[in-house]
Write an enzyme that holds these catalytic residues in place. Structure first.
Site, PDB file in Angstrom:
ATOM      1  N   LYS A  70       0.835  -1.203   0.000  1.00 45.35           N
ATOM      2  CA  LYS A  70       0.000   0.000   0.000  1.00 45.35           C
ATOM      3  C   LYS A  70       0.867   1.249   0.000  1.00 45.35           C
ATOM      4  O   LYS A  70       1.976   1.237   0.531  1.00 45.35           O
ATOM      5  CB  LYS A  70      -0.885   0.026   1.260  1.00 45.35           C
ATOM      6  CG  LYS A  70      -1.880  -1.112   1.368  1.00 45.35           C
ATOM      7  CD  LYS A  70      -2.732  -0.955   2.610  1.00 45.35           C
ATOM      8  CE  LYS A  70      -3.806  -2.034   2.652  1.00 45.35           C
ATOM      9  NZ  LYS A  70      -4.676  -1.889   3.846  1.00 45.35           N
TER      10      LYS A  70
ATOM     11  N   ASN B  21     -10.010   8.307   8.619  1.00 43.01           N
ATOM     12  CA  ASN B  21     -10.423   9.417   7.762  1.00 43.01           C
ATOM     13  C   ASN B  21     -10.723  10.624   8.637  1.00 43.01           C
ATOM     14  O   ASN B  21     -11.558  10.549   9.533  1.00 43.01           O
ATOM     15  CB  ASN B  21     -11.652   9.036   6.949  1.00 43.01           C
ATOM     16  CG  ASN B  21     -11.388   7.815   6.089  1.00 43.01           C
ATOM     17  OD1 ASN B  21     -10.309   7.681   5.520  1.00 43.01           O
ATOM     18  ND2 ASN B  21     -12.340   6.908   6.029  1.00 43.01           N
TER      19      ASN B  21
ATOM     20  N   ARG C  99     -12.329  13.429   8.303  1.00 41.58           N
ATOM     21  CA  ARG C  99     -13.349  14.299   7.705  1.00 41.58           C
ATOM     22  C   ARG C  99     -14.734  13.780   8.095  1.00 41.58           C
ATOM     23  O   ARG C  99     -14.852  12.663   8.608  1.00 41.58           O
ATOM     24  CB  ARG C  99     -13.243  14.250   6.184  1.00 41.58           C
ATOM     25  CG  ARG C  99     -13.453  12.835   5.648  1.00 41.58           C
ATOM     26  CD  ARG C  99     -13.557  12.737   4.139  1.00 41.58           C
ATOM     27  NE  ARG C  99     -13.941  11.410   3.709  1.00 41.58           N
ATOM     28  CZ  ARG C  99     -13.116  10.392   3.510  1.00 41.58           C
ATOM     29  NH1 ARG C  99     -11.813  10.543   3.716  1.00 41.58           N
ATOM     30  NH2 ARG C  99     -13.568   9.217   3.122  1.00 41.58           N
TER      31      ARG C  99
HETATM   32  C1  MV4 Z   1      -6.718  -4.416   2.823  1.00 45.92           C
HETATM   33  C2  MV4 Z   1      -7.462  -5.530   2.392  1.00 45.92           C
HETATM   34  C3  MV4 Z   1      -7.040  -6.763   2.812  1.00 45.92           C
HETATM   35  N1  MV4 Z   1      -5.940  -6.887   3.571  1.00 45.92           N
HETATM   36  N2  MV4 Z   1      -5.639  -4.583   3.584  1.00 45.92           N
HETATM   37  C4  MV4 Z   1      -9.201  -1.139   0.356  1.00 45.92           C
HETATM   38  C5  MV4 Z   1      -9.394   0.291   0.671  1.00 45.92           C
HETATM   39  C6  MV4 Z   1      -8.237   0.684   1.494  1.00 45.92           C
HETATM   40  N3  MV4 Z   1      -8.641   1.611   2.496  1.00 45.92           N
HETATM   41  C7  MV4 Z   1      -7.714  -0.583   2.053  1.00 45.92           C
HETATM   42  N4  MV4 Z   1      -8.393  -1.660   1.375  1.00 45.92           N
HETATM   43  C8  MV4 Z   1      -8.140  -2.953   1.689  1.00 45.92           C
HETATM   44  N5  MV4 Z   1      -7.069  -3.165   2.467  1.00 45.92           N
HETATM   45  C9  MV4 Z   1      -5.269  -5.795   3.932  1.00 45.92           C
HETATM   46  N6  MV4 Z   1      -4.187  -5.933   4.685  1.00 45.92           N
HETATM   47  C10 MV4 Z   1      -8.579  -5.319   1.593  1.00 45.92           C
HETATM   48  C11 MV4 Z   1      -8.919  -4.042   1.229  1.00 45.92           C
HETATM   49  C12 MV4 Z   1     -10.078  -3.936   0.412  1.00 45.92           C
HETATM   50  C13 MV4 Z   1     -11.240  -3.322   0.881  1.00 45.92           C
HETATM   51  C14 MV4 Z   1     -11.316  -2.749   2.149  1.00 45.92           C
HETATM   52  C15 MV4 Z   1     -12.450  -2.147   2.583  1.00 45.92           C
HETATM   53  C16 MV4 Z   1     -13.565  -2.100   1.758  1.00 45.92           C
HETATM   54  C17 MV4 Z   1     -13.505  -2.645   0.510  1.00 45.92           C
HETATM   55  C18 MV4 Z   1     -12.353  -3.261   0.050  1.00 45.92           C
HETATM   56  C19 MV4 Z   1     -12.319  -3.809  -1.231  1.00 45.92           C
HETATM   57  C20 MV4 Z   1     -11.182  -4.414  -1.674  1.00 45.92           C
HETATM   58  C21 MV4 Z   1     -10.060  -4.454  -0.852  1.00 45.92           C
END
Ligand code: MV4
Length: 453
Positions: A158, A291, A293
Site C-alpha cells: 500500500k 479518515n 473528515r
Molecule cells: C486491505 C485488504 C485486505 N488486507 N488490507 C481497500 C481500501 C483501502 N482503504 C484498504 N483496502 C483494503 N485493504 C489488507 N491488509 C482489503 C482491502 C479492500 C477493501 C477494504 C475495505 C472495503 C472494501 C475493500 C475492497 C477491496 C479491498
C-alpha cells in the site's frame, strides 16, 4: 458561535451544511464553479460566489480563490465537507493563518493520519490491533522479502500517502512481490507525490467496519458506534448500515474502547472515522486507517444515535463543549443508506450525466433523502456521480430493509440511469438479507448474474 461560514464544497453535502447552519442561526456563503451556477446550494445559501471554471482544480481545489471569497464575505469559518480540500493539512493551516476557523481536525491530526504508516504506528502504540506487516516504510526489496517471510503470503503493498484503495497491490510470492514493489513505488510517486509504500498481510474476504467519533476542543471524545460498509465496488461504497449485522455487543464495546484510546492519544478534535477490517474466518479485528473528515455515510450514524453530526461538528469547532455524554449515546434500531449515483448498473456502472426531466422523491415514515437534485437540474459531468442518498430507519435491520425496498420503489428519476435498480435487487438478495457479505459481494453478485444469463 459563528455568525457566518463559507462552504467549500458542492452537491448534497453543501446543502446538508446549509441546512445545519440554518438551524444554528448561522449565515452561509456558497462558493461554486461555473458548472454549478444553477445548483440548489447556490440558490439556498445566503450569499454565493463563483470561484472558477468547472474543473475542480480551477474551483473547489483553488485555495487562493476560496480564501479570497472568505475574506470578501468576512466569514469566521470554512466547512470543507468531504473530498476536495477536506483532508488537506496545508489548506487547514492557511485557514488558521488567515484567522479563519477550519471546521475539522487540526492540521497536525490531518497530517499524522494522512501518512498511513505513521497512523498505523501511532494506533499500535495506543494499543489497537494492527494488521501484521512492516514496521514502517519499505526501503528495498530485501526488506520487502524479509517482511513477507515473517508474515507469510498473500501480502498487500500500500502507498503511505494513499488510502481508499488507490495504488494497492496483492502479491502471492517472492517473484511478484519484487516486481510489484517497483511499480507500486512508481505509482505512489505519480499519484500522491510520495513513493513510500508499506506491506501488510492480505486479509482475504474482510468486512469493512468503521467507527464514527467526534471530539471537542476541551478533550472530550465520543464514539458513536460502527457502520458496516462492505457493500462496495472498486472502492466506491454503495450501501452503508449501522449497526453492523456481524458486530455483537461484546465486539462493539471493545471497538468503542479501542477507538477512544486511539483518539485520546492524538488529542483528536472534530468528526472522524476509524476504519477496521474484520476477518470473519478468525474473528480478528484490525485497525486499517483513519479518515479525518465528515464522511458521505454520516447520516446512518445520525439516524441510529439521534445526533446531528454536522451541527455538533460546527459547535465543537466554535470551541463549544460536546453536549452529549458517552453514557447517553444509545444505538436505536437500524439504519441503511443507499447511494443513488448517476451511473448505469447494467453497463458496468458507466457514468450517466445529463438533465433530470422527471423526478419523484420517496417519503413517508422513517425515510430521509439527502440530495441537491430537482426536476430540470442538469447533472454536470465534471464531479462524482452521487446524486442522492436515501437513508431509512427501522426498529431492526429487517424492518429497515423493508422500508428501503418500499422507498426505492417510489424513487423515480428519468431519463438518466441511476443505481436505484441495483439497490432494489440488493434488497431482495438472500445473502444480503442474511447479512452474509464481504467486500467481494458486489463483484460476486455480478458474476452470478453473468452465469445465469
Ligand atoms: C486491505 C485488504 C485486505 N488486507 N488490507 C481497500 C481500501 C483501502 N482503504 C484498504 N483496502 C483494503 N485493504 C489488507 N491488509 C482489503 C482491502 C479492500 C477493501 C477494504 C475495505 C472495503 C472494501 C475493500 C475492497 C477491496 C479491498
Amino acid at each position: 458561535m459563528f455568525s457566518k461560514i463559507l462552504i467549500a464544497n458542492r452537491g448534497e453535502i453543501a446543502l446538508r451544511i446549509i441546512r445545519a447552519c440554518r438551524e444554528l442561526g448561522i449565515r452561509t456563503v456558497a462558493v461554486y464553479s461555473q458548472a454549478d451556477r444553477d445548483s440548489l446550494p447556490v440558490r439556498l445559501a445566503d450569499e454565493a460566489i463563483c470561484i472558477g471554471q468547472a474543473a475542480s482544480s480551477n474551483s473547489y481545489l483553488n485555495i487562493p480563490a476560496i480564501i479570497s471569497a472568505a475574506e470578501i464575505t468576512d466569514v469566521e469559518a470554512i466547512h470543507p465537507g468531504y473530498g476536495f480540500l477536506a483532508e488537506n493539512p496545508h489548506f487547514a493551516e492557511i485557514c488558521e493563518s488567515c484567522k479563519i476557523t477550519f471546521i475539522g481536525p487540526t492540521p497536525e491530526n490531518i497530517r499524522l493520519m494522512g501518512d498511513k504508516t505513521a497512523a498505523r504506528e501511532t494506533m499500535r502504540k495506543a494499543g489497537l490491533p494492527i494488521i501484521p506487516g512492516s514496521a514502517s516504510v519499505i526501503k528495498n526489496k530485501e526488506e520487502a522479502l524479509k517482511t513477507a517471510k515473517a508474515i507469510g503470503y498473500p501480502v498487500i503493498i500500500k502507498a503511505a500517502a494513499g488510502g481508499g484503495g488507490k495504488g494497492m497491490r496483492i502479491c502471492h510470492n517472492d517473484l511478484t512481490l519484487v516486481s510489484s514493489l517497483m511499480t507500486a513505488q512508481t505509482e505512489a510517486e505519480a499519484n500522491f507525490g510520495n513513493p513510500n509504500v508499506y506491506i501488510e498481510k492480505y486479509i482475504e474476504e474482510p468486512r469493512h467496519i468503521e467507527v464514527q467519533i467526534i471530539g471537542d476542543r476541551l478533550g472530550h471524545i465520543l464514539q458513536l458506534g460502527e457502520r458496516d460498509c462492505s457493500i462496495q465496488r472498486r472502492h466506491q461504497k454503495l450501501l452503508e448500515e449501522s449497526p453492523s449485522p456481524v458486530v455483537g455487543s461484546k465486539m462493539r464495546k471493545r471497538l468503542g474502547e479501542l477507538v477512544l484510546k486511539g483518539m485520546k492519544s492524538i488529542n483528536y478534535v472534530s468528526c472522524g472515522t476509524i476504519e477496521f477490517l474484520l476477518d470473519e474466518k478468525t474473528n480478528n479485528l484490525y485497525f486499517m486507517e483513519m479518515n479525518t473528515r465528515i464522511q458521505v455515510e454520516h447520516p446512518v450514524t445520525e439516524m441510529v444515535t439521534g445526533i446531528d453530526l454536522i451541527k455538533e461538528q460546527i459547535r465543537v469547532s466554535a470551541g463549544e463543549r460536546l453536549k452529549i455524554k458517552q453514557e447517553d449515546v444509545h444505538i436505536r434500531g437500524a439504519a441503511i443508506e443507499c447511494r443513488i449515483n448517476a451511473e448505469d448498473p447494467d453497463n458496468n456502472f458507466l457514468p450517466s450525466p445529463g438533465k433530470i426531466e422527471h423526478l419523484i422523491l420517496p417519503g413517508g415514515p422513517n425515510v430521509r433523502v439527502d440530495t441537491h437534485i430537482y426536476a430540470g437540474y442538469e447533472i454536470p459531468p465534471y464531479y462524482d456521480s452521487l446524486v442522492a442518498k436515501l437513508i431509512v430507519h427501522g426498529n431492526n435491520r429487517q424492518e429497515a430493509i423493508k422500508v428501503m425496498h418500499r422507498a426505492l420503489s417510489e424513487f423515480y428519476i428519468s431519463p438518466i440511469k441511476t443505481t436505484i435498480p441495483f439497490h432494489l435487487k440488493l434488497m431482495e438478495n438472500s445473502l444480503f438479507l442474511k447479512g452474509d457479505i464481504s467486500t467481494h459481494f458486489v463483484q460476486d453478485m455480478f458474476k452470478e448474474e453473468a452465469k445465469g444469463e
